[in-house]
Motif scaffolding. Structure first.
Motif, PDB file in Angstrom:
ATOM      1  N   LEU A 183       4.282   2.186   2.150  1.00 23.53           N
ATOM      2  CA  LEU A 183       4.420   1.048   3.294  1.00 23.53           C
ATOM      3  C   LEU A 183       4.761   0.043   2.475  1.00 23.53           C
ATOM      4  CD1 LEU A 183       1.243   2.397   5.045  1.00 23.53           C
ATOM      5  CD2 LEU A 183       3.507   3.047   5.552  1.00 23.53           C
ATOM      6  N   ARG A 184       5.316  -1.022   3.502  1.00 22.30           N
ATOM      7  CA  ARG A 184       5.442  -2.208   3.220  1.00 22.30           C
ATOM      8  C   ARG A 184       4.514  -3.376   3.735  1.00 22.30           C
ATOM      9  NH1 ARG A 184       9.282  -5.449   0.697  1.00 22.30           N
ATOM     10  NH2 ARG A 184       9.942  -7.343   1.414  1.00 22.30           N
ATOM     11  N   TYR A 185       4.042  -4.219   2.971  1.00 27.30           N
ATOM     12  CA  TYR A 185       2.881  -5.114   3.471  1.00 27.30           C
ATOM     13  C   TYR A 185       3.509  -6.252   4.028  1.00 27.30           C
ATOM     14  CZ  TYR A 185      -0.565  -8.531   3.420  1.00 27.30           C
ATOM     15  OH  TYR A 185      -1.458  -9.646   3.927  1.00 27.30           O
ATOM     16  N   PRO A 220       0.882  -1.304   0.038  1.00 26.54           N
ATOM     17  CA  PRO A 220      -0.017   0.033   0.048  1.00 26.54           C
ATOM     18  C   PRO A 220       0.692   1.311  -0.026  1.00 26.54           C
ATOM     19  CG  PRO A 220       0.029  -0.894   2.213  1.00 26.54           C
ATOM     20  CD  PRO A 220       0.915  -1.933   1.369  1.00 26.54           C
ATOM     21  N   ALA A 221       0.356   2.273  -0.864  1.00 26.38           N
ATOM     22  CA  ALA A 221       0.940   3.676  -0.788  1.00 26.38           C
ATOM     23  C   ALA A 221      -0.089   4.546  -0.449  1.00 26.38           C
ATOM     24  CB  ALA A 221       1.749   4.101  -2.131  1.00 26.38           C
ATOM     25  N   THR A 222      -0.106   5.432   0.438  1.00 23.54           N
ATOM     26  CA  THR A 222      -1.010   6.249   0.861  1.00 23.54           C
ATOM     27  C   THR A 222      -0.910   7.701   0.781  1.00 23.54           C
ATOM     28  OG1 THR A 222      -3.142   6.589   2.243  1.00 23.54           O
ATOM     29  CG2 THR A 222      -0.832   6.111   3.328  1.00 23.54           C
ATOM     30  N   SER A 223      -1.708   8.439   1.045  1.00 26.14           N
ATOM     31  CA  SER A 223      -1.788  10.174   1.131  1.00 26.14           C
ATOM     32  C   SER A 223      -1.769  10.421   2.725  1.00 26.14           C
ATOM     33  CB  SER A 223      -3.030  10.654   0.596  1.00 26.14           C
ATOM     34  OG  SER A 223      -4.055  10.209   1.108  1.00 26.14           O
ATOM     35  N   VAL A 224      -0.848  11.353   2.909  1.00 24.24           N
ATOM     36  CA  VAL A 224      -0.826  11.851   4.410  1.00 24.24           C
ATOM     37  C   VAL A 224      -1.228  13.309   4.487  1.00 24.24           C
ATOM     38  CG1 VAL A 224       0.518  10.118   5.212  1.00 24.24           C
ATOM     39  CG2 VAL A 224       1.640  12.053   4.364  1.00 24.24           C
ATOM     40  N   LEU A 225      -1.618  13.859   5.371  1.00 20.72           N
ATOM     41  CA  LEU A 225      -1.938  15.345   5.695  1.00 20.72           C
ATOM     42  C   LEU A 225      -1.192  15.900   6.723  1.00 20.72           C
ATOM     43  CD1 LEU A 225      -3.789  17.373   4.126  1.00 20.72           C
ATOM     44  CD2 LEU A 225      -5.480  17.113   5.985  1.00 20.72           C
ATOM     45  N   SER A 226      -0.235  16.775   6.651  1.00 25.27           N
ATOM     46  CA  SER A 226       0.441  17.542   7.614  1.00 25.27           C
ATOM     47  C   SER A 226      -0.346  18.238   8.545  1.00 25.27           C
ATOM     48  CB  SER A 226       1.458  18.355   6.905  1.00 25.27           C
ATOM     49  OG  SER A 226       1.058  19.520   6.476  1.00 25.27           O
ATOM     50  N   VAL A 281       2.471  -1.304  -6.080  1.00 25.74           N
ATOM     51  CA  VAL A 281       1.769  -0.608  -4.962  1.00 25.74           C
ATOM     52  C   VAL A 281       0.245  -0.653  -5.515  1.00 25.74           C
ATOM     53  CG1 VAL A 281       3.827   0.771  -4.609  1.00 25.74           C
ATOM     54  CG2 VAL A 281       2.202   1.593  -6.291  1.00 25.74           C
ATOM     55  N   LEU A 282      -0.390  -0.051  -4.227  1.00 27.49           N
ATOM     56  CA  LEU A 282      -1.812   0.024  -4.344  1.00 27.49           C
ATOM     57  C   LEU A 282      -2.109   1.421  -3.948  1.00 27.49           C
ATOM     58  CD1 LEU A 282      -2.947  -3.276  -2.354  1.00 27.49           C
ATOM     59  CD2 LEU A 282      -3.347  -2.822  -4.670  1.00 27.49           C
TER      60      LEU A 282
END
Length: 215
Positions: A99-101, A83-89, A134-135
């Protein structure tokens, strides 16, 4: 990773058809039940974000079409996708995080929590553009949406599946959550996406089993 022989591939005709489309992706949005899942995460002291990312990745790794990618004129199938995801500061700036699954939820959740916290402090839009194992995932915790569209290039369109989840809400005494899933039609059809949702709901309904399992 294995290379798929397109000439002998059982879905070569579907692949060739949808490769020609300007917009070959399709999307579904379903409300999934997270009642038991949410309670189990609280019991374990794990974050909801880490839990959802784990379930989305685990379900994707269970289904071959979610591990397939188009590379030029070739199709490959990965052994594992991550999985790869968005983050908000805190300043409300968007960033990306990979991330590593791993099938071990405790290990995945611990590593994901650290990585996400670090990415939130120093958000970056660089990501890892050369990776496709990735996802792409994102959360929209402010809205219980009923549809979702991801920004993407179309010429050519990449073949990475995309998932988005929204704000939890109560319905008939149960806790629900909207989940949008998008895939490349050359690699999957509605039946495969339906199976994906079934897997996701299975994991959400029995977290005591799957969050404590490494297989």
């Amino acid at each position: 990773m294995r290379h798929i022989d397109i000439e002998s591939w059982e879905r070569r005709e579907q692949y060739r058809l949808y490769r020609q489309f300007d917009q070959p992706h399709f999307n579904m949005c379903v409300n999934v039940d997270v009642t038991t899942f949410y309670a189990e995460l609280k019991e374990q002291g794990a974050t909801f974000t880490a839990g959802v990312l784990y379930v989305l990745a685990r379900a994707a790794n269970d289904i071959a079409s979610f591990r397939c990618r188009i590379r030029g004129d070739e199709v490959v199938e990965y052994d594992v996708v991550h999985p790869a995801t968005s983050v908000l500061s805190d300043a409300e700036l968007l960033g990306f995080c990979s991330l590593r699954y791993t099938a071990d939820f405790a290990g995945f959740a611990a590593a994901a929590t650290v990585t996400l916290a670090s990415a939130k402090k120093t958000p970056s839009l660089t990501g890892e553009p050369d990776r496709d194992d990735v996802l792409y995932t994102t959360s929209i915790p402010w809205v219980s949406f009923t549809s979702f569209a991801h920004p993407m290039h179309f010429h050519p369109a990449d073949s990475v599946p995309r998932m988005a989840w929204g704000k939890r809400f109560e319905e008939s005494g149960r806790l629900k959550m909207p989940l949008s899933v998008q895939g490349h039609h050359a690699l999957m059809d509605g039946v495969h996406m339906g199976r994906y949702y079934e897997k996701v709901q299975e994991y959400l309904a029995e977290p005591q089993t799957y969050l404590n399992s490494t297989a």
